[in-house]
Design a protein around this motif. Structure first.
Motif, PDB file in Angstrom:
ATOM      1  N   MET A   1       0.828  -1.202   0.000  1.00 21.30           N
ATOM      2  CA  MET A   1       0.000   0.000   0.000  1.00 21.30           C
ATOM      3  C   MET A   1       0.863   1.254   0.000  1.00 21.30           C
ATOM      4  SD  MET A   1      -3.056  -1.139  -0.053  1.00 21.30           S
ATOM      5  CE  MET A   1      -3.908   0.420   0.252  1.00 21.30           C
ATOM      6  N   PRO A   2       0.388   2.334  -0.623  1.00 21.92           N
ATOM      7  CA  PRO A   2       1.132   3.598  -0.580  1.00 21.92           C
ATOM      8  C   PRO A   2       1.129   4.181   0.829  1.00 21.92           C
ATOM      9  CG  PRO A   2      -1.008   3.917  -1.631  1.00 21.92           C
ATOM     10  CD  PRO A   2      -0.850   2.441  -1.417  1.00 21.92           C
ATOM     11  N   LEU A   3       2.302   4.345   1.399  1.00 24.42           N
ATOM     12  CA  LEU A   3       2.422   4.909   2.747  1.00 24.42           C
ATOM     13  C   LEU A   3       2.352   6.429   2.695  1.00 24.42           C
ATOM     14  CD1 LEU A   3       2.996   4.301   5.770  1.00 24.42           C
ATOM     15  CD2 LEU A   3       5.442   4.538   5.219  1.00 24.42           C
ATOM     16  N   ARG A   4       3.060   6.989   1.733  1.00 23.79           N
ATOM     17  CA  ARG A   4       3.047   8.445   1.514  1.00 23.79           C
ATOM     18  C   ARG A   4       3.511   8.708   0.090  1.00 23.79           C
ATOM     19  NH1 ARG A   4       7.364   7.297   4.579  1.00 23.79           N
ATOM     20  NH2 ARG A   4       6.273   7.795   6.516  1.00 23.79           N
ATOM     21  N   TYR A   5       3.229   9.905  -0.404  1.00 19.95           N
ATOM     22  CA  TYR A   5       3.680  10.307  -1.730  1.00 19.95           C
ATOM     23  C   TYR A   5       4.798  11.338  -1.627  1.00 19.95           C
ATOM     24  CZ  TYR A   5      -0.521   7.879  -3.179  1.00 19.95           C
ATOM     25  OH  TYR A   5      -1.476   6.916  -3.366  1.00 19.95           O
ATOM     26  N   ALA A   6       4.665  12.267  -0.725  1.00 25.80           N
ATOM     27  CA  ALA A   6       5.700  13.289  -0.535  1.00 25.80           C
ATOM     28  C   ALA A   6       5.947  13.502   0.945  1.00 25.80           C
ATOM     29  CB  ALA A   6       5.293  14.588  -1.222  1.00 25.80           C
ATOM     30  N   SER A   7       4.913  13.966   1.666  1.00 21.01           N
ATOM     31  CA  SER A   7       5.058  14.332   3.068  1.00 21.01           C
ATOM     32  C   SER A   7       3.807  13.938   3.839  1.00 21.01           C
ATOM     33  CB  SER A   7       5.292  15.840   3.188  1.00 21.01           C
ATOM     34  OG  SER A   7       4.984  16.312   4.486  1.00 21.01           O
ATOM     35  N   ASP A   8       3.994  13.188   4.933  1.00 19.73           N
ATOM     36  CA  ASP A   8       2.862  12.827   5.785  1.00 19.73           C
ATOM     37  C   ASP A   8       2.109  14.082   6.228  1.00 19.73           C
ATOM     38  OD1 ASP A   8       4.194  10.452   5.576  1.00 19.73           O
ATOM     39  OD2 ASP A   8       4.609  10.216   7.709  1.00 19.73           O
ATOM     40  N   LEU A   9       2.863  15.072   6.676  1.00 18.18           N
ATOM     41  CA  LEU A   9       2.244  16.281   7.223  1.00 18.18           C
ATOM     42  C   LEU A   9       1.482  17.051   6.153  1.00 18.18           C
ATOM     43  CD1 LEU A   9       5.050  17.571   9.630  1.00 18.18           C
ATOM     44  CD2 LEU A   9       2.969  16.322  10.210  1.00 18.18           C
ATOM     45  N   ALA A  10       2.067  17.149   4.958  1.00 22.54           N
ATOM     46  CA  ALA A  10       1.398  17.873   3.880  1.00 22.54           C
ATOM     47  C   ALA A  10       0.111  17.166   3.463  1.00 22.54           C
ATOM     48  CB  ALA A  10       2.342  18.020   2.681  1.00 22.54           C
ATOM     49  N   GLU A  11       0.135  15.857   3.415  1.00 19.78           N
ATOM     50  CA  GLU A  11      -1.061  15.101   3.042  1.00 19.78           C
ATOM     51  C   GLU A  11      -2.131  15.215   4.123  1.00 19.78           C
ATOM     52  OE1 GLU A  11       0.338  11.142   1.971  1.00 19.78           O
ATOM     53  OE2 GLU A  11       1.898  12.055   0.711  1.00 19.78           O
ATOM     54  N   HIS A  12      -1.726  15.141   5.375  1.00 25.44           N
ATOM     55  CA  HIS A  12      -2.658  15.316   6.490  1.00 25.44           C
ATOM     56  C   HIS A  12      -3.310  16.698   6.432  1.00 25.44           C
ATOM     57  CE1 HIS A  12      -3.783  14.590  10.862  1.00 25.44           C
ATOM     58  NE2 HIS A  12      -4.001  15.888  10.730  1.00 25.44           N
ATOM     59  N   LYS A  13      -2.492  17.715   6.235  1.00 27.32           N
ATOM     60  CA  LYS A  13      -3.009  19.083   6.194  1.00 27.32           C
ATOM     61  C   LYS A  13      -3.953  19.278   5.015  1.00 27.32           C
ATOM     62  CE  LYS A  13      -1.507  23.925   6.136  1.00 27.32           C
ATOM     63  NZ  LYS A  13      -0.346  24.850   6.086  1.00 27.32           N
ATOM     64  N   ALA A  14      -3.636  18.663   3.882  1.00 27.36           N
ATOM     65  CA  ALA A  14      -4.492  18.798   2.707  1.00 27.36           C
ATOM     66  C   ALA A  14      -5.875  18.228   2.969  1.00 27.36           C
ATOM     67  CB  ALA A  14      -3.848  18.108   1.506  1.00 27.36           C
ATOM     68  N   VAL A  15      -5.945  17.085   3.650  1.00 27.00           N
ATOM     69  CA  VAL A  15      -7.245  16.479   3.955  1.00 27.00           C
ATOM     70  C   VAL A  15      -8.048  17.361   4.906  1.00 27.00           C
ATOM     71  CG1 VAL A  15      -8.419  14.484   4.954  1.00 27.00           C
ATOM     72  CG2 VAL A  15      -6.401  14.149   3.515  1.00 27.00           C
ATOM     73  N   ARG A  16      -7.393  17.922   5.897  1.00 23.51           N
ATOM     74  CA  ARG A  16      -8.104  18.778   6.853  1.00 23.51           C
ATOM     75  C   ARG A  16      -8.572  20.091   6.200  1.00 23.51           C
ATOM     76  NH1 ARG A  16      -9.458  15.271   9.849  1.00 23.51           N
ATOM     77  NH2 ARG A  16      -8.324  14.540  11.677  1.00 23.51           N
ATOM     78  N   GLU A  17      -7.814  20.613   5.261  1.00 22.40           N
ATOM     79  CA  GLU A  17      -8.128  21.932   4.710  1.00 22.40           C
ATOM     80  C   GLU A  17      -8.765  21.881   3.333  1.00 22.40           C
ATOM     81  OE1 GLU A  17      -4.519  24.167   4.792  1.00 22.40           O
ATOM     82  OE2 GLU A  17      -4.412  24.194   6.996  1.00 22.40           O
ATOM     83  N   ARG A  18      -8.448  20.847   2.536  1.00 25.90           N
ATOM     84  CA  ARG A  18      -8.963  20.787   1.163  1.00 25.90           C
ATOM     85  C   ARG A  18      -9.454  19.366   0.872  1.00 25.90           C
ATOM     86  NH1 ARG A  18      -4.279  23.283   1.558  1.00 25.90           N
ATOM     87  NH2 ARG A  18      -3.110  21.550   0.699  1.00 25.90           N
ATOM     88  N   ALA A  19      -8.569  18.483   0.433  1.00 22.04           N
ATOM     89  CA  ALA A  19      -8.989  17.106   0.154  1.00 22.04           C
ATOM     90  C   ALA A  19      -7.784  16.209  -0.076  1.00 22.04           C
ATOM     91  CB  ALA A  19      -9.907  17.043  -1.063  1.00 22.04           C
ATOM     92  N   GLY A  20      -7.980  14.945   0.207  1.00 21.79           N
ATOM     93  CA  GLY A  20      -7.021  13.904  -0.135  1.00 21.79           C
ATOM     94  C   GLY A  20      -7.748  12.766  -0.828  1.00 21.79           C
TER      95      GLY A  20
END
Length: 374
Positions: free
Chosen positions: A36-55
């Motif tokens: 499974m994909p664990l991350r693409y670039a940054s855990d924190l950036a992906e987390h923040k994107a979901v909270r503020e925009r979308a993942g």
């Protein structure tokens, strides 16, 4: 009646989107036998994107079990702790399958697709025992149980921009599709099951698509998400998102050694069913006795986070164990879920976590740690 049971081919170790993830630069991890994909670039950036925009998440490792037939509702009443037979068509319900002692075999989401048709979604690590248990418990009923895990891809869009992302792509009025509801839809000419469910604490949708159309659905969703600042998101941020939202993870907060009542999930157990599922009598006994330890939230300070398996202590004495923990990207302080002695479970109670011989002060807090604005 004798239950008919069929199974699709054995689940692969890679999802149908593996090549897409590799092309996106994903780092992979082995999760429940799946790459499974664990991350693409940054855990924190992906987390923040979901909270503020979308993942956009690939969840194709999850298991899908279809139960159909004239007695499908009654059969699932006998298999699970909830009451599937009274669910309206188009609704979903969170529930569990327990063993004879009331221990949790798996936590599940059940979708009622028709008068005689249900879809049960199981955790990847538990698909085989869930299929076996459901088939066995449904045997006295006139139903067909099919493991369709290998037939379906599952892609989730989670975050406050989810409606704006998905709306133009499907022929369903998303404003009319309430939380924990589902509907058949078409996405880029692909027939899909669209569900307003998720595991992040944000608004969002899960899209079940035939495996042969997985790439088409993923590409459409990710392209639309990027127009709204969304990103592909991996398992690492999914774990911190669900932890902040106080959502239990099987193998951590939920196991065969824990009961729904200790986990704070007694609300999903219907004790008045007759006949009831396997484990109902054990559940009735457990409901009458206060659990020795219960699941709580723990709030820390600084930057060091409690981790799963760390001991929770009071006055130097062990009083519990951490099941999940991380430095919360949204809140900026350490959070954890833990089972602690019931007498020490009240919010505001001061405890500590033993971190390699050092005691990290923590405070018991109510779950969830994070709740989105509605």
């Amino acid at each position: 009646m004798n239950t008919q049971v069929s199974s699709a081919t054995v689940s692969p170790t890679s999802t149908p989107l593996a090549d897409v993830h590799a092309a996106l630069g994903a780092s992979f991890t082995d999760f429940a036998g799946w790459q499974m994909p664990l991350r693409y670039a940054s855990d924190l950036a992906e987390h923040k994107a979901v909270r503020e925009r979308a993942g956009v998440f690939d969840l194709s490792h999850m298991g899908e079990i279809r139960v159909t037939g004239p007695e499908a509702g009654a059969a699932l009443d006998a298999a699970l702790v909830g009451r599937a037979s009274t669910m309206p068509i188009g609704r979903a319900a969170y529930g569990m399958l327990v063993d004879h002692e009331g221990g949790i075999v798996d936590d599940l989401v059940t979708y009622r697709l028709g008068e005689q048709e249900f879809l049960v979604v199981a955790n990847a690590a538990n698909v085989e025992p869930v299929v076996v248990a459901i088939a066995d418990r449904c045997r006295p009923f006139d139903v067909h149980v099919a493991d369709e895990t290998a037939r379906w891809a599952l892609v989730a869009v989670q975050g406050p921009a989810s409606v704006a992302i998905l709306g133009p792509l499907v022929d369903v009025d998303l404003d009319a599709l309430g939380y924990y509801r589902s509907a058949s839809a078409t996405l880029r000419d692909v027939p899909v099951l669209l569900a307003r469910t998720g595991y992040t604490g944000e608004d969002g949708f899960e899209v079940f698509a035939p495996v042969e159309h997985a790439v088409t659905v993923w590409d459409a969703l990710l392209s639309a998400a990027r127009e709204h600042g969304g990103v592909p998101a991996g398992l690492a941020c999914r774990d911190t998102l669900r932890l902040e939202a106080g959502m239990p993870l099987y193998g951590h907060e939920l196991t065969r050694e824990t009961s729904p009542f200790a986990a704070g999930l007694g609300r999903v157990v219907k004790l008045d069913k007759d006949p009831g599922p396997v484990g109902l009598e054990a559940l009735r006994r457990l409901a009458e006795v206060a659990p020795a330890r219960v699941l709580v939230g723990l709030k820390g300070s600084g930057r060091r986070a409690p981790r799963a398996g760390y001991a929770v202590v009071s006055d130097g004495n062990p009083v519990g164990e951490v099941t999940s923990g991380a430095l919360s990207p949204t809140l900026g302080y350490p959070v954890a879920m833990a089972y602690v002695d019931a007498a020490l479970s009240a919010p505001g109670t001061a405890l500590a976590v033993d971190v390699r011989g050092s005691e990290l002060p923590v405070e018991v807090v109510a779950l969830p740690f994070y709740r989105r604005e509605r």
